[in-house]
Every structure is written in C-alpha cells, then in structure tokens.
Design an enzyme around this catalytic site. Structure first.
Site, PDB file in Angstrom:
ATOM      1  N   TYR A 103      28.102  44.592  43.119  1.00  0.00           N
ATOM      2  CA  TYR A 103      28.357  44.742  44.551  1.00  0.00           C
ATOM      3  C   TYR A 103      27.039  44.784  45.300  1.00  0.00           C
ATOM      4  O   TYR A 103      26.038  45.304  44.804  1.00  0.00           O
ATOM      5  CB  TYR A 103      29.105  46.042  44.844  1.00  0.00           C
ATOM      6  CG  TYR A 103      30.562  45.997  44.481  1.00  0.00           C
ATOM      7  CD1 TYR A 103      31.523  45.648  45.421  1.00  0.00           C
ATOM      8  CD2 TYR A 103      30.985  46.308  43.191  1.00  0.00           C
ATOM      9  CE1 TYR A 103      32.863  45.615  45.098  1.00  0.00           C
ATOM     10  CE2 TYR A 103      32.339  46.274  42.852  1.00  0.00           C
ATOM     11  CZ  TYR A 103      33.256  45.926  43.813  1.00  0.00           C
ATOM     12  OH  TYR A 103      34.585  45.888  43.483  1.00  0.00           O
ATOM     13  N   TYR A 142      33.338  44.120  35.780  1.00  0.00           N
ATOM     14  CA  TYR A 142      32.210  45.036  35.611  1.00  0.00           C
ATOM     15  C   TYR A 142      32.664  46.309  34.902  1.00  0.00           C
ATOM     16  O   TYR A 142      33.829  46.698  34.990  1.00  0.00           O
ATOM     17  CB  TYR A 142      31.542  45.355  36.952  1.00  0.00           C
ATOM     18  CG  TYR A 142      32.433  45.971  38.001  1.00  0.00           C
ATOM     19  CD1 TYR A 142      32.653  47.344  38.049  1.00  0.00           C
ATOM     20  CD2 TYR A 142      33.048  45.176  38.955  1.00  0.00           C
ATOM     21  CE1 TYR A 142      33.455  47.907  39.019  1.00  0.00           C
ATOM     22  CE2 TYR A 142      33.863  45.731  39.932  1.00  0.00           C
ATOM     23  CZ  TYR A 142      34.069  47.102  39.954  1.00  0.00           C
ATOM     24  OH  TYR A 142      34.872  47.641  40.915  1.00  0.00           O
ATOM     25  N   ARG A 152      36.606  46.905  34.761  1.00  0.00           N
ATOM     26  CA  ARG A 152      37.472  46.446  35.844  1.00  0.00           C
ATOM     27  C   ARG A 152      37.597  44.931  35.750  1.00  0.00           C
ATOM     28  O   ARG A 152      36.590  44.226  35.663  1.00  0.00           O
ATOM     29  CB  ARG A 152      36.881  46.776  37.217  1.00  0.00           C
ATOM     30  CG  ARG A 152      36.681  48.215  37.591  1.00  0.00           C
ATOM     31  CD  ARG A 152      37.906  49.043  37.921  1.00  0.00           C
ATOM     32  NE  ARG A 152      39.169  48.406  38.229  1.00  0.00           N
ATOM     33  CZ  ARG A 152      39.644  48.165  39.454  1.00  0.00           C
ATOM     34  NH1 ARG A 152      38.942  48.452  40.519  1.00  0.00           N
ATOM     35  NH2 ARG A 152      40.846  47.617  39.624  1.00  0.00           N
ATOM     36  N   HIS A 155      38.581  41.435  40.778  1.00  0.00           N
ATOM     37  CA  HIS A 155      39.541  41.865  41.807  1.00  0.00           C
ATOM     38  C   HIS A 155      38.878  41.833  43.170  1.00  0.00           C
ATOM     39  O   HIS A 155      37.660  41.897  43.285  1.00  0.00           O
ATOM     40  CB  HIS A 155      40.054  43.286  41.511  1.00  0.00           C
ATOM     41  CG  HIS A 155      38.972  44.320  41.549  1.00  0.00           C
ATOM     42  ND1 HIS A 155      38.143  44.556  40.479  1.00  0.00           N
ATOM     43  CD2 HIS A 155      38.561  45.164  42.532  1.00  0.00           C
ATOM     44  CE1 HIS A 155      37.276  45.508  40.799  1.00  0.00           C
ATOM     45  NE2 HIS A 155      37.495  45.886  42.042  1.00  0.00           N
ATOM     46  N   HIS A 157      39.070  43.830  46.973  1.00  0.00           N
ATOM     47  CA  HIS A 157      39.560  45.010  47.701  1.00  0.00           C
ATOM     48  C   HIS A 157      40.008  44.573  49.089  1.00  0.00           C
ATOM     49  O   HIS A 157      39.325  43.763  49.731  1.00  0.00           O
ATOM     50  CB  HIS A 157      38.429  46.027  47.893  1.00  0.00           C
ATOM     51  CG  HIS A 157      37.958  46.667  46.634  1.00  0.00           C
ATOM     52  ND1 HIS A 157      38.429  47.882  46.196  1.00  0.00           N
ATOM     53  CD2 HIS A 157      37.048  46.264  45.719  1.00  0.00           C
ATOM     54  CE1 HIS A 157      37.820  48.209  45.057  1.00  0.00           C
ATOM     55  NE2 HIS A 157      36.973  47.245  44.746  1.00  0.00           N
TER      56      HIS A 157
END
Lengths: 233, 183
Positions: A103, A142, A152, A155, A157
């Site tokens: 991120y 990640y 995870r 995906h 958000h």
C-alpha cells in the site's frame, strides 16, 4: 420519500470477533447492541459529501511511462439497493495495494516494493444507473504481519455513501479463482456461502475493447430504498 | 437482494481521504453556517487502553433549527443552505478526534443529538452511536436514548467543558463501554 431499513440476516454479515485476527476481541463491543426503531435522523443522511471532499476519479493505472506496473484491469460496478434499484450519485472511495501487495501508506512496511506510479486511491460518484468504472492494476496478495498470520488474497477496499445514514457501507471485493480466498480470515468471517460469493467479482470474456485489460464486473448492494412517491402522469 | 457484507476498513485507509477541513462543519463551500459554533472532541479507546491512531469518525446531524439537509425531512426546503451536516475526522497519535460544528437544534420528537459512526482496522462492521448533550433539554423523552438501558445512558452524554466545548470519549469495549446500536 420513505426509506425502509430491513433487519439484516446475520449470516450475510461478518462475525465481529474473528478467530486468528488478534485485534478483533479488543475493539468490538461485548455488551449487546442496543435495538432502536430508526427515526428521521438515521433515515436521512449526507447526499452531497463530494462538496466537502475532493473527487479523484476512477482511472488510477496511469499511462505511458507513468503506467503502474502490473496486470491492467477494468472493473465495472453497479451499486443497487435491496430492491434492485440503482443508487445514483453515490460517493464511492476505493483503495488497494499495488501489484506487489504494497500500500501507498505509512503503516505498510517494506515487505514489497512501492510503485511510484501507483497510489491506489480512487474516489468518484456513481452515474444515474448506479454504475461506475475503475481502470487500475490487479492488487497483489500480502502477508498479515501478526503471530500465526495469514495471506490476504488480492482485494479492493470500498467505502460507499448511500441515500441515508444507515446505508453507509465499508466492504471489500475479491477476485474469482484465487486460491488464497479459501483461507482468508476476513472474507470467511461471513458465514453464508452465497453472501461470501457475492463479494467476489465476475470475470468477463475478452472483447475487442479494452484489448489490453482483464475486465471484471461486480455488484454492491446497499441497504434501504429512497422510494420516489408516485406521480400522476 | 441481500445487502453486501461489511468488512473491516483495514490499516491502510488513505490519509488523503481525511481531507483538510472535513472535520469543520461550521463552514460549507466557503460560507459560514448559521448557529452557535461548538467544538466536540474526545478519545477513542480500546479494551486494553491502547491509543488508536487513524481511526475514522464520521458525524451526521441537523442544522441549528433541527432540520436535516435531506428530502426525507418535510422541512428540508428551510434547511440552512450553508450547513452540510456531515463531517469526517481521524484520530491523532494520542487517539484524539476533533470536530467543529454547529450546536444542533432538536428535530421533531427528538432531543438535540449528533449521529456518530466509527470505522477502523479490526472493526468488522461500522459501529454506530449517538451523542447527546449533558445539559440537553428533552433527553428524558428521546425515543432513541430511551432504548438504551438506563444505567448506560450517561455514557452517551457529551460533557460540557466550557461555553462552546464538549468532550465525548468513546470506549469500544470493556469497562464503561459506549452503547452502540444494532442497525
């Protein structure tokens, strides 16, 4: 304008305390939630948030020498209410990791490289058919850095504003056919199989355009309905 | 159709989504809202007392006349054109949030109040509560506050700390847990 908020089926919503997700027992209420009959205050809500915050658009993959690294994807999303009516003019916020699973955020560590051409944040309004489109790159998986953590799956958000306070939604979208979906503790916190599957986008077969991007479609269902009163012809 | 399942906000909500000025409801599109400006601040605390940074707080409230800027309100045509009624704040490194807003008026049948929602990593669903004022008229007969067990109602009262300043601490769980609503 009458909005009806139906009680939700608990099986279609995630457990609040999730085994193996260590923050959840410290942060989620232990007392029973208080039941109330919604009043005008909860059955109204902000319709013009985009006048307070800045829209960023939905085309975040960049172009040319500034194109983000990764598999280019186009995502077509429709935002509907429980009766299947489109929710137009709704503000949508999307954030995601880059194709390496990193991120653009000070909280993320250095497990994977940043991409200077990708910040992973889109903010836009749905059109009158409740639709919006994103042009982005597929996020990488990640690891969750907790003791006995997990990976995870890829995906996105989403945060969405509906027509009323009680239709505000924060959710995540997953990709079809990902082996990591099976072991994700957040996706699998939703007990009902059909409800989990509704959080996974659908892959669309190749078409002439866009020739260089995988295309997915997805549906997000907000609560309640702002029914338009009947009008004489 | 079944409403889409909620999910946690996660630890990576973009800081740019907490736009500068998004926590100041007293100004809208550069114009000053009508009414008495107040500050509402507080800390959000988890069970072990740990400070929570970057927790997102959003509020929704009527204007100084008790009118919501929304077509569901029969009086919305009279709503203050300079008041949106919505704001967003993030908690700082000390776990504190701050809003500047207008003292809400009483909507019909309700005491003056502010709707509050919390979003954070590890909160699998949005938490919703309602802030009331310690000195607020009509708290005894408010239909939402009356749903809260009587021994816990005081936890929803913002404490007056000065002429225009209120403190509303929120405890997510454990001793003194803030009442949250099931909706």
């Amino acid at each position: 304008m009458n909005t009806v908020i139906e009680p939700r089926d608990e099986r279609s919503q995630p457990a609040r305390i999730v085994a193996g997700y260590p923050q959840t027992p410290w942060r989620n209420p232990r007392q029973p939630l208080v039941k109330r009959q919604p009043t005008l205050s909860e059955l109204s809500g902000p319709l013009e948030v985009a006048k307070r915050v800045k829209l960023l658009g939905g085309d975040i993959a960049g172009y040319g020498e500034h194109q983000a690294i990764g598999q280019l994807i186009h995502l077509r999303v429709r935002v509907l209410d429980e009766d299947g009516a489109p929710v137009g003019g709704a503000m949508v916020e999307m954030w995601q990791a880059n194709s390496a699973g990193r991120y653009s955020h000070p909280n993320d560590d250095d497990h994977a490289p940043p991409d200077q051409n990708f910040h992973g944040a889109a903010r836009l309004l749905t059109d009158q058919s409740g639709s919006f489109e994103l042009r982005t790159v597929k996020p990488g998986a990640y690891p969750v850095p907790t003791k006995d953590g997990w990976w995870r799956p890829p995906h996105l958000h989403f945060s969405l504003f509906g027509k009323v306070w009680l239709s505000r939604l924060v959710t995540q979208m997953y990709f079809p056919g990902e082996p990591l979906n099976m072991q994700d503790r957040i996706l699998n916190a939703v007990p009902d199989v059909a409800a989990r599957e509704s959080m996974i986008a659908r892959y669309l077969p190749p078409a002439a355009e866009p020739y260089n991007a995988l295309v997915f479609e997805h549906r997000i269902v907000l609560r309640g309905r702002a029914a338009t009163p009947a009008q004489p012809p | 159709m079944i409403p889409t399942g909620e999910a946690t906000l996660g630890p990576f909500f973009p800081p740019r989504y907490v736009d500068k000025g998004a926590n100041d409801l007293t100004v809208f599109e550069g114009r000053q809202a009508t009414g008495e400006a107040i500050e509402i601040h507080g800390r959000v605390i988890q069970d072990d007392g740990q400070v929570l940074e970057n927790l997102i707080v959003e509020i929704w409230q009527p204007d100084a006349g008790g009118i919501f800027r929304h077509p569901a309100d029969p009086r919305h045509a009279q709503a203050d054109p300079n008041f949106l009624g919505w704001g967003r704040a993030a908690t700082d490194a000390q776990g504190r949030y701050l809003f500047r807003t207008i003292q809400p008026g009483a909507p019909e049948g309700r005491a003056p109040h502010i709707n509050v929602m919390l979003m954070f990593s590890g909160l699998m669903r949005i938490l919703k509560t309602t802030l009331y004022f310690e000195v607020g008229a009509g708290n005894e007969s408010d239909p939402v506050l009356s749903c809260v067990p009587s021994g816990r109602r005081g936890l929803l009262l913002a404490k007056k700390q000065g002429p225009n300043r209120y403190c509303f601490d929120i405890r997510l769980c454990g001793d003194g847990e803030t009442p949250f609503f099931d909706d």
